[in-house]
Structure formats: C-alpha cells, structure tokens
Design an enzyme around this catalytic site. Structure first.
Site, mmCIF file in Angstrom:
data_model
loop_
_atom_site.group_PDB
_atom_site.id
_atom_site.type_symbol
_atom_site.label_atom_id
_atom_site.label_comp_id
_atom_site.label_asym_id
_atom_site.label_seq_id
_atom_site.Cartn_x
_atom_site.Cartn_y
_atom_site.Cartn_z
ATOM 1 N N LYS A 78 -5.966 -3.340 14.259
ATOM 2 C CA LYS A 78 -4.616 -3.214 14.447
ATOM 3 C C LYS A 78 -3.976 -3.710 15.725
ATOM 4 O O LYS A 78 -2.706 -4.052 15.608
ATOM 5 C CB LYS A 78 -4.374 -1.636 14.295
ATOM 6 N N GLY A 81 0.557 -1.090 0.015
ATOM 7 C CA GLY A 81 -0.004 0.004 0.000
ATOM 8 C C GLY A 81 0.925 1.166 0.098
ATOM 9 O O GLY A 81 0.711 2.212 0.785
ATOM 10 N N SER A 124 1.678 3.534 -2.803
ATOM 11 C CA SER A 124 1.582 4.500 -3.688
ATOM 12 C C SER A 124 1.431 5.845 -3.333
ATOM 13 O O SER A 124 1.492 6.744 -4.128
ATOM 14 C CB SER A 124 0.458 3.942 -4.793
ATOM 15 N N ARG A 125 0.799 5.898 -2.145
ATOM 16 C CA ARG A 125 0.263 7.352 -1.570
ATOM 17 C C ARG A 125 0.393 7.118 -0.025
ATOM 18 O O ARG A 125 0.589 6.273 0.631
ATOM 19 C CB ARG A 125 -1.085 7.646 -2.075
ATOM 20 N N TYR A 179 -11.246 -0.465 13.010
ATOM 21 C CA TYR A 179 -9.991 -0.389 12.652
ATOM 22 C C TYR A 179 -8.934 -0.366 13.936
ATOM 23 O O TYR A 179 -8.022 -1.136 13.799
ATOM 24 C CB TYR A 179 -9.732 1.051 12.102
#
Length: 250
Positions: A160, A9, A11-12, A156
């Site tokens: 995590k 992940g 790319s940004r 989330y």
C-alpha cells in the site's frame, strides 16, 4: 452527462460502500468482482441497471484488466474515473499475522501483485481514453498503517505504501493531459470483510488513540472518494489524503 466510475473489487466490503455512495451521488458505476458474482449482481439490483453494471475480471491479469475497461466502456460509453480498491487475500488478524522472520517473499509478492500490479494494469488500460479526452481521475485506496503500524502487517503495508509513489509519479507525468491521481488512506475500518477478524482490543486501542475517539468507517472513506471523483476536487492531484479521525497527522 453523469460521470462513470470503475471501482475494482467492489462487490463487497469497502468497495461496495464506495460504489453505492457514488451511485447515490449521481455517478454511474462499473462494479468489478472476481469471485463474488452473487454479491455483485445484488449490488447492481440495488443501484439499478441504468446506473450500474457488474463485470468479472482478475485485475492482476493484464488481459482481463483490459477486457474490464473495454466492457465498462461499451456499457456506459466511457470511463471517467477508476478507483483501485481490489484487495487480494488479506485479513487484518493480529493473532495470525506472521512475524517478519516467518514471512517469505511470496507473501510480499502476493500483496504487491494485488495492489501495485493491479493498479498498473487498470491505469494503463484506461489511459488511452483518458489521454484522448484530456481528462480522467485515478483514485487508489491506501492505508494509514504505513505511518502508524499499530499492528505490523508487513506485506500489506509495504504494498500500500508503494501506491503513494506510483500515484505521485503518474500525477506528475499525466497532469499535462488533465489527468489527476490521488490516494485515500483510511484507518482500520470498522468493519469490512478483511477487518471482521480484528480483535476488539485493537479496535479499542485505535479508538482511544484517535482525536475523534472512534474508529474510521467504510462510509468515511467512501465520502472522500466521492469528493475526489467530483468536479469539486478539480485542483487536487498527487495527494495522499488520510481519513482516520486524526490518528495520524501530516
């Protein structure tokens, strides 16, 4: 020979900052993306094709994760470090976060798959070459919200938090092969795509509550990832290292 790091992940957002910082420090980088091909190729151009390659893969899919490892290995010869950074469809928006009573198990499952299943797929796929070389590093991106849920991002945060148990178990078992595993848990980052919708009030609250009186940046987290990926961190494994300006203290 330079070490090669796969950043899922990347790319940004935070992943892109991690990838660029690694490259600046002399690492070769496999940039993984799922939808953002243009951003990934732009990042490769910035770094240089001799030190970076962009590979599309949905890391929640085991076959695609294995293909990602195979293609990255073919391009650079080997992968020395994996950074589990990919985030699946989550925005840090306190105004739109569902209350616990409104959540479904599907909400949890989406984050568990995007965090734990993705890490599981990537780590198991790279493990044969790590074991063969008796060396390797696994770095996963966590969050300090499991300690201080200033906003209860239930699904989330739960996913995590699971990374810590995942990481400590593999660190314990795989240390015999010279493999290290750690978690870097940042605070709410100012800012990434995921935190772009976070309200100024939340950022202000965090800054006022933090000993350093500022919000953590993606660069702060990237710097710790680079350290753990280097030989300077050869004695660190099984740790959850929190980078949040002292907001949470262990």
């Amino acid at each position: 020979m330079s070490r090669t790091v796969l950043v899922t992940g990347s790319s940004r957002g935070l992943g892109a900052v991690v990838a660029k910082t690694l490259a600046e420090k002399g690492f070769r980088v496999v940039i993984n993306y799922y939808k953002s091909e243009e951003a990934a190729e732009k990042l490769v151009h910035e770094i240089g094709r001799e030190n970076a390659v962009a590979i599309r893969a949905d890391v929640t899919d085991r076959e695609e994760a294995e293909g990602l490892i195979a293609k990255g290995t073919e391009y650079f010869g080997q992968i020395d470090v994996v950074v589990n950074n990919a985030l699946v469809g989550f925005k840090f928006n306190p105004d739109e976060q569902k209350a616990f009573t409104e959540l479904t198990w599907d909400d949890y499952q989406k984050q568990l798959d995007g965090t734990l299943k993705a890490a599981f797929n990537v780590v198991q796929s790279v493990m044969p070459q790590f074991i063969s070389r008796q060396s390797g590093d696994i770095i996963s991106i966590g969050t300090n919200l499991y300690q201080n849920p200033v906003v209860p991002y239930h699904e989330y945060t739960t996913a995590k938090a699971g990374l810590i148990g995942f990481t400590r178990n593999i660190a314990s078992e795989l240390g015999a092969y010279g493999i290290k595993a750690n978690v870097v848990s940042g605070g709410l980052l100012k800012e990434t795509d995921a935190s772009a919708v976070t309200t100024p009030e939340v950022f202000d609250l965090i800054a006022r509550s933090t000993p350093l009186r500022r919000v953590t940046t993606p660069q702060d987290v990237a710097n710790m990832v680079v350290h753990l990926a280097s030989e300077d961190a050869s004695g660190i494994t099984g740790q959850n290292i929190t980078v949040d300006g002292g907001l949470t203290m262990n």
